[in-house]
Motif scaffolding. Structure first.
Motif, PDB file in Angstrom:
ATOM      1  N   VAL A 313     -29.384 -16.346  36.545  1.00 48.30           N
ATOM      2  CA  VAL A 313     -29.987 -16.000  37.840  1.00 48.30           C
ATOM      3  C   VAL A 313     -30.209 -14.494  37.953  1.00 48.30           C
ATOM      4  N   GLN A 314     -29.207 -13.704  37.556  1.00 45.21           N
ATOM      5  CA  GLN A 314     -29.332 -12.246  37.669  1.00 45.21           C
ATOM      6  C   GLN A 314     -30.427 -11.691  36.766  1.00 45.21           C
ATOM      7  N   SER A 315     -30.683 -12.358  35.648  1.00 42.61           N
ATOM      8  CA  SER A 315     -31.764 -11.908  34.772  1.00 42.61           C
ATOM      9  C   SER A 315     -33.133 -12.150  35.397  1.00 42.61           C
ATOM     10  N   MET A 316     -33.195 -13.131  36.305  1.00 46.19           N
ATOM     11  CA  MET A 316     -34.451 -13.442  36.983  1.00 46.19           C
ATOM     12  C   MET A 316     -34.661 -12.571  38.218  1.00 46.19           C
ATOM     13  N   ASP A 317     -33.571 -12.354  38.967  1.00 50.14           N
ATOM     14  CA  ASP A 317     -33.662 -11.541  40.175  1.00 50.14           C
ATOM     15  C   ASP A 317     -32.288 -10.916  40.433  1.00 50.14           C
ATOM     16  N   PRO A 318     -32.103  -9.633  40.132  1.00 43.04           N
ATOM     17  CA  PRO A 318     -30.790  -8.997  40.264  1.00 43.04           C
ATOM     18  C   PRO A 318     -30.434  -8.579  41.690  1.00 43.04           C
ATOM     19  N   THR A 319     -31.299  -8.843  42.658  1.00 45.07           N
ATOM     20  CA  THR A 319     -31.043  -8.408  44.024  1.00 45.07           C
ATOM     21  C   THR A 319     -29.973  -9.266  44.687  1.00 45.07           C
ATOM     22  N   VAL A 320     -29.415  -8.731  45.767  1.00 39.50           N
ATOM     23  CA  VAL A 320     -28.382  -9.448  46.526  1.00 39.50           C
ATOM     24  C   VAL A 320     -28.946 -10.743  47.112  1.00 39.50           C
ATOM     25  N   ASP A 321     -30.212 -10.726  47.494  1.00 42.73           N
ATOM     26  CA  ASP A 321     -30.831 -11.918  48.095  1.00 42.73           C
ATOM     27  C   ASP A 321     -30.764 -13.141  47.193  1.00 42.73           C
ATOM     28  N   ALA A 322     -30.752 -12.921  45.886  1.00 42.07           N
ATOM     29  CA  ALA A 322     -30.792 -14.043  44.944  1.00 42.07           C
ATOM     30  C   ALA A 322     -29.407 -14.594  44.591  1.00 42.07           C
ATOM     31  N   GLU A 323     -28.327 -13.918  44.993  1.00 38.73           N
ATOM     32  CA  GLU A 323     -26.983 -14.338  44.582  1.00 38.73           C
ATOM     33  C   GLU A 323     -26.630 -15.771  44.975  1.00 38.73           C
ATOM     34  N   PRO A 324     -27.010 -16.271  46.166  1.00 37.35           N
ATOM     35  CA  PRO A 324     -26.689 -17.660  46.503  1.00 37.35           C
ATOM     36  C   PRO A 324     -27.274 -18.688  45.528  1.00 37.35           C
ATOM     37  N   ALA A 325     -28.306 -18.296  44.781  1.00 40.57           N
ATOM     38  CA  ALA A 325     -28.916 -19.224  43.813  1.00 40.57           C
ATOM     39  C   ALA A 325     -27.940 -19.594  42.701  1.00 40.57           C
ATOM     40  N   ILE A 326     -26.933 -18.754  42.439  1.00 39.43           N
ATOM     41  CA  ILE A 326     -25.950 -19.051  41.385  1.00 39.43           C
ATOM     42  C   ILE A 326     -25.163 -20.306  41.741  1.00 39.43           C
ATOM     43  N   ALA A 327     -24.628 -20.341  42.967  1.00 39.79           N
ATOM     44  CA  ALA A 327     -23.867 -21.513  43.405  1.00 39.79           C
ATOM     45  C   ALA A 327     -24.756 -22.751  43.486  1.00 39.79           C
ATOM     46  N   LEU A 328     -25.988 -22.560  43.944  1.00 38.18           N
ATOM     47  CA  LEU A 328     -26.919 -23.689  44.020  1.00 38.18           C
ATOM     48  C   LEU A 328     -27.185 -24.264  42.635  1.00 38.18           C
TER      49      LEU A 328
END
Length: 414
Positions: A313-328
């Motif tokens: 996920v971080q390689s796709m979007d390192p911003t804070v907004d994208a962090e919830p995508a990890i749990a999803l």
């Protein structure tokens, strides 16, 4: 038989693995970086809506054509001449319906984006029908080449569009040009080597015979679209663009894992369709080996993605907004092994003329999924949609296991 299946799988594997990583990077990493997570979520929801409407009107003509032409290759021209114009017309109508839905939802500002999304789906639809001829004749080298050409053209045109217009509308316009060129090339290959396009063969009586068998397959495909695509639409409507974008990242990664079951089911549908009427013992053996092998491979893929979810996920979007995508992603990825086996069991039922039972199961699953989303999304947001997807796949798996065929066509007839 084993040699031919291995050869077909080699061709599809080569074609997909040459360009699918490029496609994945483009449709996720590149698009998110250029247009932003919020607009990416909106683009995903719009494509999902247009895909659903288009799928409703396509009515199972691909699976039905593969099954019937695999059993009798002499029907190629008849099917192509009738179903390709039908699908083109249905997709035009789908665009109109999709635009009307956007107006009803109050999304006047994105009508141009929706128009390009619908046109992209239109040319994808007719391109896919060209590929049914490749599949039904088990000439998967044509599909491999077609896949490579498609992804290169769509990615190239989409990337050039992003350079000049960093919006979802711009990238969809570029992607549409790419898929249009792909369709023209595929159409040329079909009429050169597999079937003619003969207007004189367009016959209402053909549709009277074909549609009662194709419609249940079409409904089955629509129901799958509903419980795989409406979650994005519902999240966007209930929670807004940012959660939709977060879910879209997890969904795109999960969707990429379906490359393996997609290749396996594409190869096995024509072979299973033929074996069901000519040799049920081999049909049963091939089905069992396919289910075991597919579950094992998809489970390992899911395990790897679960372990490396933060890095992906971080390689796709390192911003804070994208962090919830990890749990999803760590929730959604466990739908992959079950959904992979479900896709093969669905193929087995299609090949064995069980399309009505298939449609009933998937229809109930679609309503179950939508109901779960209505209950879970308001309180759990995109996490609720992820849980709903897993629950739906488990229900489908249990249902399919009880319905798989116990005897072949000749045994059933006797």
């Amino acid at each position: 038989m084993v040699h031919q299946i291995a050869k077909n799988l080699t061709w599809l594997t080569l074609g997909n693995f040459l360009v699918k990583p490029i496609w994945f990077v483009f449709i996720t990493y590149v698009c998110i970086r250029f247009i932003g997570l919020r607009e990416y979520g909106l683009m995903t929801a719009t494509l999902a809506l247009m895909g659903i409407v288009n799928g409703v009107l396509t009515l199972g003509t691909s699976s039905y054509s593969i099954r019937e032409v695999a059993r009798d290759p002499g029907k190629s021209t008849l099917f192509f001449s009738n179903f390709l114009p039908y699908r083109l017309s249905a997709s035009v109508l789908a665009i109109a319906i999709g635009l009307a839905i956007e107006l009803i939802l109050g999304n006047q500002a994105i009508l141009i984006m929706a128009l390009f999304a619908g046109t992209y789906i239109l040319f994808m639809n007719v391109t896919e029908y060209c590929r049914t001829l490749f599949r039904s004749h088990e000439r998967f080298e044509y599909e491999a080449i077609s896949t490579v050409v498609e992804k290169l053209l769509v990615v190239t045109c989409g990337s050039l569009a992003l350079v000049y217009d960093r919006t979802a509308t711009g990238v969809l316009l570029g992607m549409t040009i790419g898929i249009l060129l792909t369709f023209l090339l595929n159409f040329r290959w079909v009429i050169k080597d597999f079937a003619r396009m003969s207007v004189s063969l367009i016959d209402p009586s053909f549709f009277k015979r074909a549609m009662p068998q194709a419609i249940p397959l079409g409904l089955a495909s629509v129901f799958v679209l509903l419980y795989f695509r409406t979650d994005s639409v519902m999240i966007e409507a209930m929670k807004g663009e940012l959660p939709t974008g977060q879910y879209a990242i997890a969904f795109r990664i999960t969707e990429a894992l379906f490359i393996v079951p997609a290749m396996v089911t594409a190869i096995l549908l024509p072979r299973l369709s033929h074996l069901f009427v000519s040799g049920f013992s081999r049909f049963k053996t091939l089905s069992q080996k396919g289910i075991i092998g597919l579950f094992g491979a998809s489970f390992l893929l899911a395990l790897l993605v679960f372990a490396f979810a933060p890095l992906i996920v971080q390689s796709m979007d390192p911003t804070v907004d994208a962090e919830p995508a990890i749990a999803l992603l760590r929730i959604l990825v466990w739908a992959v092994p079950v959904a992979s086996v479900n896709s093969l069991m669905s193929t087995i039922m299609t090949a064995s003329d069980l399309q009505k039972k298939l449609a009933w199961v998937l229809g109930f699953a679609a309503f179950l999924n939508i109901g779960l989303n209505f209950v879970l999304i308001p309180s759990l947001s995109a996490t609720g949609a992820s849980y709903a997807t897993i629950a739906t796949e488990v229900f489908v798996a249990v249902s399919f296991i009880t319905l798989l065929p116990r005897k072949g066509h000749s045994e059933s007839a006797s």
